[in-house]
Design an enzyme around this catalytic site. Structure first.
Site, PDB file in Angstrom:
ATOM      1  N   SER A  20       0.837  -1.192   0.000  1.00 47.15           N
ATOM      2  CA  SER A  20       0.000   0.000   0.000  1.00 47.15           C
ATOM      3  C   SER A  20       0.870   1.238   0.000  1.00 47.15           C
ATOM      4  CB  SER A  20      -0.953  -0.025   1.199  1.00 47.15           C
ATOM      5  OG  SER A  20      -0.635   0.969   2.128  1.00 47.15           O
ATOM      6  N   LYS A  21       0.515   2.129  -0.885  1.00 46.05           N
ATOM      7  CA  LYS A  21       1.296   3.359  -1.016  1.00 46.05           C
ATOM      8  C   LYS A  21       1.216   4.166   0.277  1.00 46.05           C
ATOM      9  CE  LYS A  21       2.217   7.170  -4.088  1.00 46.05           C
ATOM     10  NZ  LYS A  21       3.675   7.240  -3.936  1.00 46.05           N
ATOM     11  N   ARG A  22       0.040   4.084   0.891  1.00 47.76           N
ATOM     12  CA  ARG A  22      -0.142   4.840   2.129  1.00 47.76           C
ATOM     13  C   ARG A  22       0.820   4.375   3.224  1.00 47.76           C
ATOM     14  NH1 ARG A  22      -5.102   4.448   5.078  1.00 47.76           N
ATOM     15  NH2 ARG A  22      -5.588   2.831   3.561  1.00 47.76           N
TER      16      ARG A  22
END
Ligand code: GLU
Length: 490
Positions: free
Chosen positions: A261-263
């Site tokens: 996940s980029k987050r």
């Protein structure tokens, strides 16, 4: 009233007789590794069958629009040479290919579905969300409104959403190419919102309408859509349409428990490029994240992937993204590049360190290509070319080369005039001069080369040996640095 002719025209436009797949990203502004993999598999399935690869932009979630996000999608596909045959930027027989430009289409099909009884208007406004938390279809009063009443309330301007009418009883079965047959009891399925009150469809509706009208034969997407696919089948059935083949791909994970996940800081495709990975290497590595060609071979160029790809090799289990493995692929790709192509991609990184325009940067290919894992490693590797670092003379002492300060001083003093005598400063001339000097002096090549390399580089670890470094530096700079070495040792 629905327009019979309009529907006939729409249906008549559907392309047939070929494998047609679509990549349907939402414009988020970046490309997840998992999304890139979906794009690749989607492309490969189409191309393996000689079919069409279609790009559709799913932008109905107006709250999440990001400026310039579609360009990221075009650029990624272009960089990776996943060339689409139809799409928003190039058109095609089944366009438009951007969902917000298909409003009218969704509206008409929603009306048709209302007529067929597969959907109903819901005036409750309990929730606009597709997966309404508090929504209980068994006590939605709107589900059983008479047609007359529903029409009248809509005509009066009352706001509504359109929900799918899922049967309360029975089960729905669907087939997936990876997960095989899946059966779910209908009472576990929500009456999803299909059309929001703003007149835009939800994913749940748009994907079915678009895949049908675009003649999609294989729906390739992430397995997060697996659970909703029975609902989509009920929609296909309500319209009386053929159901496409489903290929749901398991997620790409950061570790056993968590999706990438980029987050949470996992790299997107753009991040990987910025970290010095080559798009070809990323694409090759990503191909093997969840698909196996069978056998040991790992390096596949795109046309070879098209050749080798088969849906049966896609794995049900999630794949774990391993940056070290990607780094290995990247190093292999860098090694295999044509030197000119390498210099082209490496130039900005070389220029970060080497600003001296007298240095021919093409000369860096042979020393860097075998030793570079990521392009971002380059500047530090060649940081001594513009200016000699202020180094310590202990570097001259090396057991294996049998050198210490005294030996190094002696070697440098003897090498200096020999190099001074070279008329044409070629790698060959430098090499031959040094080898014959070592022979004349009766010392190991390394005994001569070590002090020279330290003197010209001023650091222990260098890409390439003394000969290559001297050649790139040029005669004057080489001799100047040797004199500095002699002075430091004297
Ligand atoms: N827009 C959806 C996404 O980006 C696409 C899913 C699909 O391919 O159907 O996840």
């Amino acid at each position: 009233m629905t327009d019979q002719k309009w529907f006939e025209d729409m249906e008549a436009r559907i392309p047939h007789g070929e494998v047609r797949t679509r990549f349907a990203p939402s414009p988020t502004g970046y490309m997840h590794v998992g999304n890139l993999r979906t794009a690749l598999y989607t492309y490969l399935i189409a191309k393996k069958a000689g079919g069409k690869f279609i790009l559709r932009i799913e932008d109905t979630d107006q709250g999440r629009l990001v400026a310039g996000a579609a360009d990221v999608i075009y650029k990624t596909l272009r960089d990776c040479r996943l060339t689409h045959d139809e799409g928003p930027d190039i058109g095609g027989p089944a366009g438009p290919y951007i969902q917000t430009e298909r409003r009218e289409i969704y509206g008409k099909y929603a009306e048709l579905l209302l007529e067929k009884g597969g959907a109903y208007r819901c005036f409750c406004q309990k929730t606009e969300e597709p997966e309404g938390e508090n929504f209980d279809k068994t006590d939605d009063p709107c589900r059983d409104l008479s047609k007359a009443e529903s029409d009248a309330r809509a005509a009066s301007g009352e706001s509504f959403v359109i929900r799918q009418r899922i049967p309360h009883e029975g089960t729905t079965t669907f087939h997936d190419e990876i997960f095989y047959d899946i059966t779910v009891p209908n009472d576990t399925l929500d009456d999803n919102v299909l059309m929001k009150s703003d007149g835009l469809p939800t994913y749940n509706f748009a994907n079915v309408i678009d895949d049908h009208l675009m003649g999609i034969t294989h729906v390739v997407r992430g397995s997060e859509y697996l659970a909703s696919s029975p609902k989509y089948n009920l929609l296909y059935e309500a319209f009386g349409w053929d159901i496409p083949k489903y290929v749901h791909c398991s997620p790409v994970m950061r570790d056993k428990q968590n999706k990438m996940s980029k987050r949470h800081g996992d790299p997107s495709y753009e991040d990987l490029l910025a970290q010095g990975y080559l798009n070809d290497a990323v694409l090759n590595y990503v191909a093997l994240l969840g698909w196996s060609p069978g056998g040991e071979r790992e390096i596949y160029a795109l046309p070879e992937l098209v050749e080798a790809f088969d849906i049966s090799g896609i794995s049900k289990s999630p794949a774990i993204f391993d940056i070290e493995k990607l780094t290995y692929f990247n190093a292999e790709y860098i090694k295999a590049m044509e030197p000119e192509a390498f210099i082209k991609v490496a130039e900005p990184y070389i220029r970060e360190s080497v600003k001296n325009s007298a240095i021919d940067i093409a000369l860096f290919a042979p020393i860097l290509q075998p030793r570079t894992e990521k392009l971002t490693d380059i500047p530090e590797k060649i940081d001594f070319f513009d200016a000699l670092p202020d180094y310590d003379t202990t570097l001259f002492t090396n057991k294996k080369s049998k050198t210490d300060a005294a030996v190094s001083l002696d070697m440098l003093q003897k090498t200096l005039p020999a190099l001074e005598d070279i008329a044409a400063w070629t790698e060959e001339a430098i090499h031959d001069t040094l080898i014959s000097l070592a022979e004349t002096l009766g010392v190991k090549n390394a005994t001569l080369m070590w002090p020279l390399r330290i003197a010209v580089a001023g650091k222990l670890v260098t890409p390439g040996g003394a000969v290559e470094i001297c050649h790139i530096l040029g005669k004057d700079e080489t001799l100047r640095r040797m004199r500095i070495g002699i002075e430091k040792l004297s």
